[in-house]
Motif scaffolding. Structure first.
Motif: not given
Ligand code: ADP
Length: 526
Positions: A84-88, A155, A226, A507
């Motif tokens: 989603s934003r890739g900040k995991n 996100s 999602v 995953k």
């Molecule tokens: P954030 O938005 O909090 O930075 P991430 O985008 O890093 O979180 O998402 C964390 C994990 O959740 C991803 O590595 C992925 O496995 C899963 N994920 C994130 N967004 C989606 C999505 N929209 N649909 C399915 N899985 C998702």
């Protein structure tokens, strides 16, 4: 970084697939240079980042584009890794489990589709960040509060899909999801729960719908992308009280958990209470070299100096109470009385009532990234990884877990750093293992420590609630009842939904038959 293609991928087919992706999203939204690839690496990786290097990234703007991308991915059997934003951070950031997967970056999808102040929910696209939603609520004077994780860079949906949590009454973030829109791995589009009806009016309001309930199946899985979610938000309360205390001795942890547990079960306290070791303060306020530059874990004399300088306890925690002013005052007395039976220390208290400005001591929570400072502890390019088993909310077992893990930290020469979150019936023990990525000796020791912690937790019947991309197989393997029956069920579902294994292979340890890495044939390899 050089490009690594997914195992078995034909380079010519790969190029055709990327061209087809560019045809869907437009060339500027296909990220395919060495520099692009670097930006999607795990910036906290404890070594060996090539193992999870993506080959490219593609950023769609709409659900229809995502459907088209998945159809192309199936045609060319090219895996996609949604973010989603890739900040995991601490769990892999934006990077995929499988090297060569193409990151499906949803951070352009930032529409806030609906916010209902009366019924306390919103509907969002996956790229909506905590900062964006907070600004929206503030600018529009909407009296709903966000539940925000320590690092708020990510996100709302991505965090919930990873089961992120925070200290707030709505802090179990995956539980706030209600009604999802999902693109399935083959490109089909579904809406879950009550939202599965044309013209649905109750999609984001009733969690279960009719028949099997699917929302949680898309959490921490690879069964769909999602593209929109209903998210419940907390109505602004009349008042809050925040009670903070430091506990001087390592042994105080056990009784503190036993005091908190009944108060959480009877809902006097409605939020997670994180009891954090002194390192929680030291790591955001200083660097290790200011205290100690010897090898191994810091000795106790140094620890005592840290406690003195910051006037903190070995363990530190805050309880926040919410509700009408009378209810908050009554609950405050209940909490104070319960702790007074064990300690003469008094809580530092602050109160807030509706209409007063919001500050960190009360009022609407606001997003920040300050806790990321912890990675500077050792200097160099810092990183951290979280080892986070869920265990019973029982003081004796918590003390045993603490003693066991602390010993392991010392064995691998790391400073002990952990928080025990009282999460009602269970405690989540987040071990924040901090390192300097430029120190290969240290990252090697950290990996050894992590393996030992996974083994110890398993031996005691505890599993992680969430893990880093490098450990997903290892942690999934600890769920071993009836010959890993849960893993077999997950794989069956994966095969049915994603026959080509194109969505996020690996995953949570779920690969599907098309992608499961095979052990080397007998007599070959090491
Ligand atoms: P954030 O938005 O909090 O930075 P991430 O985008 O890093 O979180 O998402 C964390 C994990 O959740 C991803 O590595 C992925 O496995 C899963 N994920 C994130 N967004 C989606 C999505 N929209 N649909 C399915 N899985 C998702």
């Amino acid at each position: 970084m050089r490009r690594i293609l997914p195992v078995g991928m034909n380079p010519a087919a790969y190029t055709r697939a990327l061209n087809a992706f560019a045809g869907v999203v437009g060339k500027p939204w296909l990220f395919n240079t060495d520099e692009d690839r670097e930006t999607y690496l795990d910036i906290y990786a404890p070594g060996d980042e090539e193992r999870h290097a993506p080959s490219a990234a593609v950023a769609p703007a709409t659900t229809e584009e995502i459907q088209a991308l998945l159809r192309i991915a199936n045609e060319f059997k090219l895996p996609l890794w949604p973010i989603s934003r890739g900040k995991n951070m601490g769990y892999g950031g934006a990077a995929p489990v499988m090297a060569g997967a193409v990151v499906l970056d949803l951070s352009r999808m930032t529409r806030i589709l609906d916010v209902d102040p009366k019924l306390g929910y919103c509907e969002l696209e996956p790229g909506v960040g905590f900062f964006q939603l907070h600004e929206y609520l503030t600018a529009n004077k909407i009296p709903l509060w966000l539940s925000i994780p320590g690092n708020a860079w990510g996100s709302v949906i991505g965090n919930a899909l990873e089961r992120g949590f925070a200290a707030s009454p709505y802090g179990e973030h995956s539980s706030n999801l209600c009604g999802l829109e999902v693109v399935l791995p083959t490109g089909d589009l579904v809406r879950t729960g009550m939202g599965a009806m044309k013209g649905a009016k109750a999609g984001p309001l009733f969690k279960f719908g009719f028949g099997p309930s699917w929302d949680q199946l898309f959490v921490q899985s690879n069964f769909g992308v999602v593209t929109r979610a209903g998210v419940w938000l907390m109505p602004e309360p009349e008042a809050t009280a925040t009670l903070s205390m430091g506990l001087p001795n390592p042994e105080d942890l056990g009784w503190a958990i036993d005091v908190l547990t009944p108060l959480r079960l009877n809902r006097t306290i409605e939020q997670s209470v994180g009891i954090a070791s002194y390192m929680g303060t030291a790591t955001v306020s200083s660097q290790r070299s200011e205290w100690y530059d010897g090898p191994g874990a810091m000795p106790d004399s140094v620890v005592q100096a840290i406690l003195k300088k910051y006037d903190i306890g070995w363990w530190n925690f805050s309880v926040r109470l919410y509700g009408g002013e009378g209810a908050v005052a009554a609950n405050r007395r209940t909490v104070e009385d319960a702790f007074a039976k064990h300690t003469r220390r008094e809580f530092r208290a602050s109160t807030w009532t509706k209409g007063q400005p919001s500050t960190p001591r009360g009022g609407a929570p606001s997003p920040g990234v300050f806790p990321l400072q912890v990675v500077n502890w050792h200097g160099g390019r810092g990183g951290h990884i979280g080892f986070s088993p869920a265990m019973p909310a029982d003081g004796k077992l918590v003390m045993e877990q603490f003693a066991r893990t602390r010993k392991r930290y010392a064995e691998f020469g790391q400073d002990y750093s952990a928080t025990f979150y009282q999460n009602t019936r269970h405690v989540t023990n987040v071990n924040l293992i901090i390192y300097n990525r430029d120190d290969e000796g240290q990252t090697g020791r950290v990996r050894g420590l992590f393996d030992a912690l996974v083994g110890d937790a398993h031996a005691n019947g505890y599993g992680e609630y969430r893990t880093h991309i490098s450990y997903m197989d290892k942690v999934a393997a600890t769920f071993d009842f009836n010959g890993h029956a849960l893993g077999r069920l997950n794989e069956k579902l994966k095969d049915a939904l994603d026959p080509n294994g194109v969505l996020a292979p690996g995953k949570s340890g779920i690969w599907g038959s098309a992608r499961r890495p095979r052990p080397p044939a007998k007599g070959r390899g090491k």
